[in-house]
Every structure is written in structure tokens, then in C-alpha cells.
Design a protein around this motif. Structure first.
Motif, PDB file in Angstrom:
ATOM      1  N   VAL A   1       0.877  -1.234  -0.014  1.00 41.62           N
ATOM      2  CA  VAL A   1       0.000   0.135   0.062  1.00 41.62           C
ATOM      3  C   VAL A   1       0.948   1.340  -0.032  1.00 41.62           C
ATOM      4  CG1 VAL A   1      -1.740   1.283   1.214  1.00 41.62           C
ATOM      5  CG2 VAL A   1      -1.708  -1.271   1.239  1.00 41.62           C
ATOM      6  N   SER A   2       0.702   1.943  -0.960  1.00 41.72           N
ATOM      7  CA  SER A   2       1.548   3.530  -1.027  1.00 41.72           C
ATOM      8  C   SER A   2       0.695   4.739  -1.143  1.00 41.72           C
ATOM      9  CB  SER A   2       2.655   3.042  -2.241  1.00 41.72           C
ATOM     10  OG  SER A   2       1.765   3.001  -3.287  1.00 41.72           O
ATOM     11  N   GLU A   3       1.690   5.781  -0.943  1.00 39.67           N
ATOM     12  CA  GLU A   3       1.054   7.068  -1.095  1.00 39.67           C
ATOM     13  C   GLU A   3       0.408   7.447   0.256  1.00 39.67           C
ATOM     14  OE1 GLU A   3       1.824   9.156  -3.555  1.00 39.67           O
ATOM     15  OE2 GLU A   3       2.530   7.324  -4.728  1.00 39.67           O
ATOM     16  N   LEU A   4       1.069   6.788   1.338  1.00 41.35           N
ATOM     17  CA  LEU A   4       0.482   6.825   2.643  1.00 41.35           C
ATOM     18  C   LEU A   4       1.286   8.167   3.531  1.00 41.35           C
ATOM     19  CD1 LEU A   4       0.389   3.136   3.549  1.00 41.35           C
ATOM     20  CD2 LEU A   4      -1.446   4.667   3.430  1.00 41.35           C
ATOM     21  N   GLY A   5       2.295   9.016   2.839  1.00 43.44           N
ATOM     22  CA  GLY A   5       2.643  10.115   3.730  1.00 43.44           C
ATOM     23  C   GLY A   5       3.834   9.746   4.513  1.00 43.44           C
ATOM     24  N   ASN A   6       4.375  10.709   5.131  1.00 43.53           N
ATOM     25  CA  ASN A   6       5.625  10.602   5.737  1.00 43.53           C
ATOM     26  C   ASN A   6       5.600  10.114   7.353  1.00 43.53           C
ATOM     27  OD1 ASN A   6       4.759  12.969   6.859  1.00 43.53           O
ATOM     28  ND2 ASN A   6       6.411  13.979   5.895  1.00 43.53           N
ATOM     29  N   GLU A   7       4.492   9.640   7.762  1.00 49.45           N
ATOM     30  CA  GLU A   7       4.535   9.757   9.139  1.00 49.45           C
ATOM     31  C   GLU A   7       3.156   8.704   9.484  1.00 49.45           C
ATOM     32  OE1 GLU A   7       4.533  12.671  13.099  1.00 49.45           O
ATOM     33  OE2 GLU A   7       2.885  12.959  11.687  1.00 49.45           O
ATOM     34  N   PHE A   8       3.080   7.949  10.550  1.00 46.81           N
ATOM     35  CA  PHE A   8       1.938   7.161  11.129  1.00 46.81           C
ATOM     36  C   PHE A   8       1.846   7.305  12.280  1.00 46.81           C
ATOM     37  CE2 PHE A   8       4.969   3.708  10.303  1.00 46.81           C
ATOM     38  CZ  PHE A   8       4.958   3.227  11.351  1.00 46.81           C
ATOM     39  N   ILE A   9       0.645   6.810  13.035  1.00 49.64           N
ATOM     40  CA  ILE A   9       0.365   6.999  14.526  1.00 49.64           C
ATOM     41  C   ILE A   9       0.157   5.392  14.704  1.00 49.64           C
ATOM     42  CG2 ILE A   9      -0.927   7.769  16.419  1.00 49.64           C
ATOM     43  CD1 ILE A   9      -1.544  10.203  14.462  1.00 49.64           C
TER      44      ILE A   9
END
Ligand code: TA6
Length: 287
Positions: A176-184
Motif C-alpha cells: 500500500v503506497s502514497e501514505l505520507g511521511n508519518e503514521f500513528i
């Protein structure tokens, strides 16, 4: 899910029928562009199959269709909050009976509108007046829009998610891509490369995901896109093995063929003054 096999109880138009699935009333679309099924319990999309393609939506082989618990798979409508912000988890909309408001059709597809309004039951959980409409646009893509309106006299604060379970060939090959530079993850912010594969449980909130998230599924030789608006994050979830085993409504190994990519308002960040509306959408396509 083979929606064509469900017994018909009413014919509404050339392309729209009502049918039964265990205890549930289901609106079924059979159109040259696609077939789809939507349960009135939960306004829950159960299946969406564009002509000539495998279903884009995953449904658990052990899902409970008795109408006593949320359906495992499909597109649960989590509202008026996401997750454990309050009780019940993911809100009450997915456990409520919605009303079939309207259906329209032409050669491009069918639009189904379902509605839910506050009642003594919903006010006991959440003491507010509201009108919710779920619009399901079935063409060679599937667009789902949740329009929330504050019909009361004071502000309401909402979150939610269109918690889509995508049907994939093999999660271990999926990216899965295009998810941005950070996750919680578990409340902690972490840097991200912008894409993820799967070799363990993944339960992440991506607050900077692009409008269009891409799901590569080499096992089914296809690419899906999920295009969202009105959200403040995309949630990606796969329960992996131990959690699947612990859930009565999932087969032990069924985590291998699903991934959730969810158009989400994760922190009840939407405030609606009296009369205001908010629209959360997700558009699912397959190349
Ligand atoms: O969207 C991810 C998530 O919130 C996970 O934490 C997960 O447990 C899941 O949804 C499924 O929730 P449910 O209440 O349907 O079992």
C-alpha cells in the motif's frame, strides 16, 4: 460473495432488487457495469464487483449476518466516531437499521441512498439530533459518501470512517503506497517511507496520506486505488494471524486475503454547528 444467489423479495427497478441474507434485508444492484449488495443493517456495502473482475470488497466467510453484531468485511460505516473514542467501538451506525431513501439509475450505473436519523435508541448512546445519508454510487467504480447533518440546535463533534475491507490475492505480496511521511501506531507518532507491506499485524493511522492511496496486488495481477475526501487520515489495518484466530467471525487464515484501507476522521475533529453538513467519501477503483 455471490450476490446473484440471494433470494429476491422485491423488484424495485430493472437493476435494483431487495433480497435476503440470513436475517438481513439487502439492496442488490445487478447492472451491466457492476453488481453490488448493501445491507440495510449498518448501511453496509457487502460486495462490489465490476463487470469481468473479481470482487473488490472482502467479506469474511464467518461473518455474522444475524443483525446482532457488526458485519466482518465489506464497508462498515463507523460513525459518529472512529475506534474506541466512546462506546460502542466505532459508533452505533454500523449496528443500526438504515432506511432505503432513494434509488436512481441510468446506463452508467445506479445510485442508492440510505438514511439514518436520531431516535430514542441513538439518543441513549449519543444525545444529539442528526441526519445521516449514505450515498452508494455503483458504476465501474464504487463511490461511497457519508453526509452528516446537524439537525439539532447546538454544536456536535463527530469522527468516523468508511472502514473498507479490500479483497486481495495475498497480503504478503501486497504493497500500500502514497501514505505520507508519518503514521500513528498505538498512540505513538513514527516516521514512514510512505508505503507498507505486511509481515505482521498492521494497525496504523496515516494523517498525511495522499488523496489517492494505491494498493498493488500482484497475486491477483491488479492495482486498486482508494481516493478519499473529507477525511483527516487513512487507516491501514491487517489483523494478522493471532488476532484473526481470536476473532469468532474470521477464519484463522483469512487475514491473508484482506487489507483495510479506511477513509477516516480519527479524532472527532469535525465540529458541525446547527444545520451544518460534513461529507466523508471513498472511491474505490481497479485497473
Ligand atoms: O480500523 C482499525 C481498527 O480500529 C483496528 O484497531 C481493529 O481492531 C479494527 O478496526 C476492527 O474493529 P472491530 O470493532 O470491527 O473489531
Amino acid at each position: 460473495m455471490d450476490v446473484k444467489q440471494l433470494p429476491t423479495t422485491a423488484v424495485l427497478s430493472d437493476f435494483v432488487t431487495v433480497c435476503e441474507l440470513d436475517g438481513l434485508k439487502v439492496v442488490r444492484v445487478i447492472h451491466p457495469k457492476a453488481t453490488a449488495a448493501i445491507s440495510l443493517f449498518g448501511a453496509h456495502v457487502l460486495s462490489f464487483q465490476p463487470a469481468g473482475k473479481k470482487d473488490l470488497i472482502w467479506m469474511s466467510e464467518k461473518a455474522d449476518f444475524s443483525g446482532t453484531k457488526a458485519i466482518r468485511g465489506g464497508i462498515p460505516v463507523c460513525w459518529p466516531w472512529f475506534g474506541k473514542a466512546a462506546e460502542p467501538s466505532h459508533g452505533f451506525a454500523r449496528n443500526s437499521i438504515w432506511t432505503l431513501n432513494e434509488h436512481r439509475e441510468n446506463e452508467e450505473g445506479v445510485i442508492i441512498s440510505l438514511t439514518l436519523e436520531d431516535s430514542a435508541e441513538t439518543r441513549a448512546i449519543w444525545p444529539h439530533a442528526f441526519h445521516a445519508e449514505l450515498l452508494i454510487e455503483v458504476t465501474d467504480t464504487l463511490k461511497v459518501s457519508l453526509v452528516s447533518t446537524n439537525t439539532g440546535e447546538s454544536d456536535i463533534v463527530i469522527g468516523g470512517a468508511l472502514h473498507t475491507y479490500l479483497n486481495i490475492g495475498d497480503v504478503t505480496e501486497t504493497i500500500v503506497s502514497e501514505l505520507g511521511n508519518e503514521f500513528i501506531e498505538a498512540g505513538e507518532r513514527k516516521p514512514s517511507t510512505g508505503n507498507t507491506g505486511f509481515d505482521q499485524e498492521v494497525d496504523r493511522i496515516y494523517p498525511h496520506a495522499a488523496e489517492t492511496v494505491v494498493i498493488e496486488d500482484p497475486a491477483y495481477q491488479r492495482r486498486m486505488t482508494v481516493t478519499n475526501s473529507g477525511n483527516n487520515a487513512v487507516v491501514v489495518w491487517n489483523p494478522w494471524e493471532a488476532l484473526s484466530i481470536s476473532m469468532g467471525d474470521m477464519a484463522d487464515d483469512s487475514y491473508k486475503t484482506m487489507v483495510c484501507v479506511e477513509s477516516t476522521v480519527y479524532d472527532r475533529s469535525v465540529t458541525l454547528a446547527a444545520g451544518e453538513k460534513h461529507t466523508l467519501t471513498t472511491l474505490i477503483a481497479c485497473q
